[in-house]
Design an enzyme around this catalytic site. Sequence first.
Site, PDB file in Angstrom:
ATOM      1  N   HIS A  52       4.052  44.687  17.932  1.00 11.38           N
ATOM      2  CA  HIS A  52       4.883  43.582  18.411  1.00 11.38           C
ATOM      3  C   HIS A  52       6.110  43.463  17.526  1.00 11.38           C
ATOM      4  CE1 HIS A  52       2.395  41.661  15.317  1.00 11.38           C
ATOM      5  NE2 HIS A  52       3.180  40.586  15.335  1.00 11.38           N
ATOM      6  N   HIS A  54       7.544  41.169  15.514  1.00 13.86           N
ATOM      7  CA  HIS A  54       7.738  40.384  14.294  1.00 13.86           C
ATOM      8  C   HIS A  54       8.077  41.280  13.108  1.00 13.86           C
ATOM      9  CE1 HIS A  54       5.287  36.761  16.002  1.00 13.86           C
ATOM     10  NE2 HIS A  54       6.555  36.771  16.409  1.00 13.86           N
ATOM     11  N   ASP A  56       7.457  41.312   9.976  1.00 16.11           N
ATOM     12  CA  ASP A  56       6.451  41.757   9.018  1.00 16.11           C
ATOM     13  C   ASP A  56       5.606  42.906   9.564  1.00 16.11           C
ATOM     14  OD1 ASP A  56       5.251  39.862  10.797  1.00 16.11           O
ATOM     15  OD2 ASP A  56       3.563  39.648   9.438  1.00 16.11           O
ATOM     16  N   HIS A  57       5.882  43.311  10.805  1.00 21.36           N
ATOM     17  CA  HIS A  57       5.213  44.477  11.387  1.00 21.36           C
ATOM     18  C   HIS A  57       6.176  45.631  11.664  1.00 21.36           C
ATOM     19  CE1 HIS A  57       1.173  42.679  12.205  1.00 21.36           C
ATOM     20  NE2 HIS A  57       1.888  41.603  11.917  1.00 21.36           N
ATOM     21  N   HIS A 109       0.012  36.074  21.302  1.00 23.35           N
ATOM     22  CA  HIS A 109       0.739  35.869  20.046  1.00 23.35           C
ATOM     23  C   HIS A 109       2.232  36.013  20.312  1.00 23.35           C
ATOM     24  CE1 HIS A 109       1.469  35.902  15.745  1.00 23.35           C
ATOM     25  NE2 HIS A 109       2.061  37.080  15.829  1.00 23.35           N
ATOM     26  N   ASP A 132      -1.573  41.346  15.623  1.00 30.48           N
ATOM     27  CA  ASP A 132      -1.848  39.937  15.360  1.00 30.48           C
ATOM     28  C   ASP A 132      -2.523  39.255  16.546  1.00 30.48           C
ATOM     29  OD1 ASP A 132      -0.709  40.301  12.912  1.00 30.48           O
ATOM     30  OD2 ASP A 132       1.004  38.970  13.231  1.00 30.48           O
ATOM     31  N   HIS A 170      -3.507  41.779   9.253  1.00 28.74           N
ATOM     32  CA  HIS A 170      -3.483  40.942   8.057  1.00 28.74           C
ATOM     33  C   HIS A 170      -4.871  40.822   7.431  1.00 28.74           C
ATOM     34  CE1 HIS A 170       0.600  39.174   8.554  1.00 28.74           C
ATOM     35  NE2 HIS A 170       0.368  39.399   9.846  1.00 28.74           N
TER      36      HIS A 170
END
Length: 260
Positions: A52, A54, A56-57, A109, A132, A170
């Site tokens: 996805h 975001h 942080d990915h 998400h 996530d 995570h």
Amino acid sequence: MRLTALPALSDNYIWVLAGDDGRALVVDPGEPGPVLAAATDGLVPAAILLTHHHNDHIGGTAALLERWPQIPVYSPQDERIAEATQRLGEGARFDAAGYAVRVLEVPGHTRSHIAYVLDDGPDGAPLAFTGDTLFSLGCGRLFEGTPAQMLASLDRLAALPDPTRVCCGHEYTLSNAAFARVVDPDNPALRRRIEQAQAMRNAGLATLPVTLAEERATNPFLRSRAPALVAAVAARLGRAPADEVETFAELRSWKDGFRA
């Protein structure tokens, strides 16, 4: 095959699946450093898989492409992922670095979130890179999707075979456990999982991957139809929930405001 969870940022994992020759799938590189460091030990990224949009990915993708400009980048059908070379939807299948991969759309998400499934992973056990959407003992917040979408997405993942190893984005297991023990306090499988996870973290180990069978037995968001969870939600609402979607929605809302 060798499966490795590279710690990144504060609590992310970058998943790497490498063959004997070092050629590897790299899943959700939130930053480049851990992958570049692994490359000094012989890792050769052959494909990047993004679940996805975001940061942080995906945040390390551009830097990895500077180092390895020819490798393909697989992503959901989402224009917010600029580095994608192949955008994929439900049922897509592809071969990368010698691994057969298929795609499940799992919105909730985010609106475009996907999961990657390898039906023949290390030692023959399937792998599911769930980003996530599904965590150990938890699920992702609903930033763009609806409770009905997330419940359907979790149902799709829960339908995978028991031995499937869940590789999520995570290290949230112990924080999720604090909520799970409140809403499902009489679950002996949950108590065992929490003890196991605590011992693993005390030893400096990742609590992942975890089998899907274990998650179905312990994760309150995969157990939202179980009588114990329905009763917990009913007690919180002061009435019986109208249906399974309201049960799930209230459980997710409860988790959003939960403080251990």
